[in-house]
Design a protein around this motif. Structure first.
Motif, short mmCIF file in Angstrom:
data_model
loop_
_atom_site.label_atom_id
_atom_site.label_comp_id
_atom_site.label_asym_id
_atom_site.label_seq_id
_atom_site.Cartn_x
_atom_site.Cartn_y
_atom_site.Cartn_z
N VAL A 7 1.01 76.23 39.75
CA VAL A 7 1.27 76.11 41.18
C VAL A 7 2.76 76.17 41.41
N THR A 8 3.16 77.06 42.28
CA THR A 8 4.58 77.24 42.54
C THR A 8 5.03 76.25 43.59
N GLY A 9 5.86 75.31 43.18
CA GLY A 9 6.27 74.25 44.10
C GLY A 9 7.21 74.72 45.18
N THR A 10 7.93 75.87 44.98
CA THR A 10 8.90 76.33 45.97
C THR A 10 8.29 77.29 46.98
N ALA A 11 7.04 77.69 46.78
CA ALA A 11 6.41 78.63 47.70
C ALA A 11 6.19 77.97 49.06
N ARG A 12 6.23 78.82 50.11
CA ARG A 12 5.98 78.31 51.46
C ARG A 12 4.54 77.87 51.57
N PRO A 13 4.27 76.67 52.11
CA PRO A 13 2.88 76.18 52.21
C PRO A 13 2.05 77.05 53.14
N LEU A 14 0.78 77.21 52.79
CA LEU A 14 -0.14 77.87 53.72
C LEU A 14 -0.44 76.95 54.89
N ILE A 15 -0.67 75.66 54.59
CA ILE A 15 -0.95 74.67 55.63
C ILE A 15 0.04 73.52 55.48
N SER A 16 0.58 73.11 56.61
CA SER A 16 1.47 71.95 56.63
C SER A 16 1.02 71.02 57.77
N VAL A 17 0.52 69.85 57.40
CA VAL A 17 0.11 68.85 58.40
C VAL A 17 1.23 67.82 58.49
N GLU A 18 1.73 67.62 59.72
CA GLU A 18 2.88 66.74 59.92
C GLU A 18 2.56 65.67 60.95
N LYS A 19 2.55 64.42 60.51
CA LYS A 19 2.39 63.24 61.37
C LYS A 19 1.20 63.36 62.32
N LEU A 20 0.07 63.78 61.76
CA LEU A 20 -1.15 63.96 62.56
C LEU A 20 -1.80 62.61 62.84
N SER A 21 -2.14 62.36 64.11
CA SER A 21 -2.88 61.17 64.51
C SER A 21 -4.06 61.60 65.37
N ILE A 22 -5.18 60.91 65.19
CA ILE A 22 -6.40 61.19 65.95
C ILE A 22 -6.91 59.89 66.55
N GLU A 23 -7.29 59.93 67.83
CA GLU A 23 -7.75 58.74 68.54
C GLU A 23 -9.07 59.01 69.24
N PHE A 24 -9.84 57.95 69.43
CA PHE A 24 -11.04 57.99 70.26
C PHE A 24 -10.88 56.96 71.37
N GLY A 25 -11.36 57.29 72.56
CA GLY A 25 -11.29 56.34 73.68
C GLY A 25 -9.92 56.34 74.32
N GLN A 26 -9.83 55.58 75.43
CA GLN A 26 -8.59 55.48 76.16
C GLN A 26 -8.32 54.04 76.56
N GLY A 27 -7.07 53.75 76.89
CA GLY A 27 -6.71 52.41 77.35
C GLY A 27 -6.99 51.35 76.31
N PRO A 28 -7.54 50.20 76.76
CA PRO A 28 -7.80 49.10 75.81
C PRO A 28 -8.88 49.44 74.78
N ASP A 29 -9.71 50.46 75.06
CA ASP A 29 -10.77 50.85 74.12
C ASP A 29 -10.31 51.91 73.13
N CYS A 30 -9.03 52.29 73.20
CA CYS A 30 -8.53 53.34 72.31
C CYS A 30 -8.51 52.87 70.86
N LYS A 31 -9.03 53.71 69.98
CA LYS A 31 -9.04 53.39 68.55
C LYS A 31 -8.46 54.56 67.77
N ARG A 32 -7.40 54.29 67.01
CA ARG A 32 -6.77 55.33 66.20
C ARG A 32 -7.47 55.40 64.85
N VAL A 33 -8.09 56.54 64.56
CA VAL A 33 -8.88 56.68 63.33
C VAL A 33 -8.12 57.43 62.24
N VAL A 34 -7.09 58.17 62.62
CA VAL A 34 -6.17 58.78 61.66
C VAL A 34 -4.76 58.52 62.18
#
Length: 589
Positions: A7-34
């Motif tokens: 695996v070439t460590g210097t190669a440009r990544p195919l996929i780069s995920v940066e600071k991804l967050s996922i939530e369900f609900g809104q307001g006081p019922d909001c729950k962050r699952v990622v």
């Protein structure tokens, strides 16, 4: 083929995920699952995301595919694929991307395949959509891919519907569909959960071949640390939506930083490490099976073609005693699940099945209902086994309601107790619906429902295959505890040899509808006599870096036996040698 790759460590990544967050609900019922997930994935690299059920592994993969549920929100983060942010792309662009550039193997094949379409037609949709081939070339491309994932009789399989295939065969179809376009990135969400160890080894080797030939990057989501050790270059360990640790594979297995990672590795069942235990004295026989046969009629190939049938189970016999666990192991399509369904009187069969000295053949109506109180089943696919329109309280209480057990208040209390026993004690669990749980949580709900009537026998068809390792250990402890407390008997169907070693007193090895070897756990697993049993044990992935499977084990094709015969065909009989007391090994006559 070598299990190592560069695996070439210097190669440009195919996929780069940066600071991804996922939530369900809104307001006081909001729950962050990622929360704040970051990683990169380069060409020819395998990144494994490991963690327990509900940790956010699958949701992260769905976010990359643009398939998050409508109620989910992504408040922050980017997902770069070839330097384009997938989160800002149109649905039309994502539709062109899915399958062709980024393929995905989903966790539950029965819910991912269209039940009203033949397998070949579903695969043809992908071929036509992405213009891979036309006419006879399209059909040949489909058959070639089914052959590549070791599906026997591809010409027959393309004409079948999903419900006509075993769980393992359905998963192999999903893998073939994901690989049709030879995508740049393959996202595999628990791709080998439903597969037996020999096919699992072949599929993992097939993924490596795809990487070597086309530079495919693989994002592998799994709870099987043996698969992680076999496949990964890098590992992301997640826990309740948070990244506990990201490191290369060697550091994860030799010197992990996070306490959670160490806990995850410690919980992995390893074949050959089950503690020795005294041989228990079992009670009277509660289940007796004699000369069981199950055959399914097949469609005629032409107007004047002879009638054919699929021989699913052929002339097997065994006894299950009170307080005993008999494990049935073997490859997909060997007849394990069909045997379990026959015991539940869910399929037509020949031979004799006696449950608590009652012959169950032909039982109907009230007699069948009464007999079902003594034997319950945990099915392989938890999502398909749960009615999506009922909440969890209604689903778990259903057996109690059908059999008129208790008052509404007593049933409610019993359901609460059962859910706590299987590790789902939260107050809101009872009011939620199956789609609101992870795959592992749904399986725990199925186990709770099977225990509701306090049955004498439980037929468990892959009951812990969808569970992460720590919960798996808890459920196995629970099954043992219940067995000791109530003298339950289990018929335990599984492809996980370490789990079988951990739980079972005796083991039966099936192939092509027959039992090839049966004996005590020690006899079959420590002193296997049949060549097929030896091959099964050799294919078990070990969660350690220095125990990768030999290429000869992984590349060996599945033994193929054509079990589609003219109606009424008589198979060659087999006899059994007895190398030691209680240990029987099949010998062809």
């Amino acid at each position: 083929m070598s299990a190592t790759k560069e695996v070439t460590g210097t190669a440009r990544p195919l996929i780069s995920v940066e600071k991804l967050s996922i939530e369900f609900g809104q307001g006081p019922d909001c729950k962050r699952v990622v929360d704040n997930l970051s990683f990169t994935l380069s060409r020819s690299e395998t990144l494994c995301i490991a963690g327990e059920s509900g940790s956010g592994k699958s949701l992260s993969a769905l976010a990359i595919m643009g398939l998050l549920p409508k109620m989910a929100r992504v408040p922050e983060g980017v997902i770069l694929f070839n330097d384009k942010d997938l989160l800002s792309q149109s649905e039309r662009h994502l539709q062109n991307l899915r399958g062709k550039e980024i393929g995905m193997i989903f966790q539950e094949p029965m819910t991912s395949l269209n039940p009203t379409m033949r397998i070949g037609d579903q695969m043809l949709e992908t071929v036509r959509r992405h213009r891979l081939a036309t006419g006879g070339g399209a059909q040949q491309h489909i058959r070639n891919m089914l052959d590549a994932v070791k599906i026997p009789r591809a010409n027959d399989r393309v004409k079948q519907y999903p419900h006509e295939l075993s769980g393992g065969l359905r998963q192999r179809v999903m893998i073939a569909m994901a690989m049709l376009c030879k995508p740049q990135v393959l996202i595999a969400d628990e791709p080998t959960t439903a597969l037996d160890v020999t096919i699992q080894a072949q599929i993992l080797d097939l993924v490596r071949e795809l990487q070597s030939e086309f530079g495919t990057a693989v994002l592998l989501i799994t709870h099987d640390m043996g698969v992680v050790a076999e496949m990964a270059d890098k590992v992301v360990v997640m826990n309740q939506g948070v990244v506990e640790e990201t490191a290369d594979i060697r550091k994860i297995f030799t010197n992990p930083d996070a306490a959670y990672t160490r806990k995850l590795l410690a919980a992995v069942p390893r074949l050959g490490t089950a503690p020795a235990r005294p041989h228990p004295v079992f009670g009277e026989p509660v289940l007796e099976v004699r000369n069981l046969r199950v055959r399914y009629p097949m469609r005629r190939q032409g107007l004047f073609a002879p009638a054919r049938e699929l021989i699913a189970v052929e002339d097997i016999s065994f006894t299950l005693h009170q307080g005993e666990t008999l494990g049935i192991v073997g490859e997909s399509g060997c007849g394990k699940s069909t045997t379990g369904r026959a015991l539940m009187n869910m399929v037509d069969f020949e031979g004799e099945i006696r449950i608590l000295d009652t012959d169950i053949q032909g039982l109907k109506g009230a007699a069948l209902k009464k007999q079902r109180q003594d034997i319950q089943m945990v099915f392989q696919d938890p999502y398909a086994a749960l009615n999506p329109r009922k909440n969890i309280a209604e689903l778990v209480a259903e057996p109690l309601l059908i059999h008129g057990r208790g008052t509404p208040a007593e049933r409610h209390s019993r359901v609460k107790e059962l859910l706590a026993q299987v590790g789902l004690p939260d107050a809101d669990t009872m009011t939620r619906y199956p789609h609101q749980f992870s795959g592992g949580q749904r399986q725990r709900i199925c186990i709770a429902r099977a225990l509701a009537l306090n049955p004498r026998i439980i037929v468990a068809d892959e009951p812990v295959s969808a569970l992460d390792v720590s919960v798996q250990a808890q459920v196995l402890d629970l099954l043992e505890q219940l067995q000791q407390e109530y003298e339950l008997s289990y018929l335990f169907i599984s492809h996980d040899m370490a789990v079988v070693e951990r739980l079972c007193h005796r083991v039966a090895v099936m192939f092509a509808g027959r039992i090839l070897e049966i004996g005590s756990r020690e006899q079959v697993l420590n002193n296997p006599c049949h060549a097929y049993t030896k091959r099964l044990l050799a294919a078990v992935p070990i969660p350690a870096l220095d125990s990768k499977l030999a290429p000869a084990v992984m590349s060996k094709d599945t033994e193929t036996v054509d079990l589609i015969k003219p109606r009424g065909a008589v198979l060659q009989p087999i006899r059994y040698d007895q190398p030691e007391a209680g240990h029987f090994v099949a010998v062809a006559v």
